[in-house]
Design a protein around this motif. Structure first.
Motif, mmCIF file in Angstrom:
data_model
loop_
_atom_site.group_PDB
_atom_site.id
_atom_site.type_symbol
_atom_site.label_atom_id
_atom_site.label_comp_id
_atom_site.label_asym_id
_atom_site.label_seq_id
_atom_site.Cartn_x
_atom_site.Cartn_y
_atom_site.Cartn_z
ATOM 1 N N ARG A 74 22.376 69.554 18.344
ATOM 2 C CA ARG A 74 23.756 68.998 18.853
ATOM 3 C C ARG A 74 22.859 68.299 20.247
ATOM 4 N N THR A 81 17.420 63.140 11.403
ATOM 5 C CA THR A 81 18.957 62.917 12.621
ATOM 6 C C THR A 81 19.875 62.206 11.226
ATOM 7 N N TYR A 95 18.059 68.308 12.876
ATOM 8 C CA TYR A 95 17.587 69.809 12.415
ATOM 9 C C TYR A 95 18.582 71.289 12.842
ATOM 10 N N GLY A 96 19.909 70.238 13.205
ATOM 11 C CA GLY A 96 20.610 71.260 13.456
ATOM 12 C C GLY A 96 21.382 71.470 15.444
ATOM 13 N N VAL A 119 22.697 64.930 15.356
ATOM 14 C CA VAL A 119 22.463 66.035 15.528
ATOM 15 C C VAL A 119 20.761 65.996 14.906
#
Length: 134
Positions: free
Chosen positions: A60, A36, A57-58, A55
């Motif tokens: 948002r 994160t 692991y991708g 964010v």
């Protein structure tokens, strides 16, 4: 969408003010929270109405601070498409308590055990981070 309620805590060998300062050091959250990064995108990051983007692991997660009560609690409203709901980050005595009430996708029960394991690991890392926080 269904709702998930999560509450986890960790004991921290530090005074409440230090725990609160460590938990609200948004820029350094990546030092203890797995995968994160957090940035302040509106306001000061230390006041009601400020907005943060995490964010993980991708994924948002935009949040608005709805309560700022040092050294006790910060409450947020999750505003994202994937992550919606409310969260409280609280200091209770010498414990850090993470509570979330989230609207979750249908597959959450499948990933919940891994999510909780990662969160427990991160909270243990937070305890070490807060105990040495400067």
């Amino acid at each position: 969408m269904s709702t998930a309620e999560l509450t986890l805590s960790v004991d921290v060998a530090a005074p409440p003010a230090a725990i609160f300062a460590a938990m609200t050091d948004w820029k350094r959250q990546s030092e203890w929270m797995l995968g994160t990064s957090v940035s302040v995108v509106s306001g000061t990051g230390s006041s009601v109405g400020s907005e943060l983007v995490a964010v993980t692991y991708g994924v948002r997660d935009r949040m608005r601070i709805t309560r700022w009560d040092p050294p006790h609690v910060v409450s947020v409203l999750h505003l994202g498409r994937v992550v919606r709901g409310t969260g409280d980050f609280a200091v209770r005595g010498s414990s850090f308590v993470w509570s979330e009430r989230l609207s979750v996708p249908f597959f959450f029960p499948v990933v919940r055990p891994v999510f909780l394991a990662g969160l427990r690991y991160s909270l243990r890392r937070f305890a070490r981070f807060a105990e040495g926080y400067r």
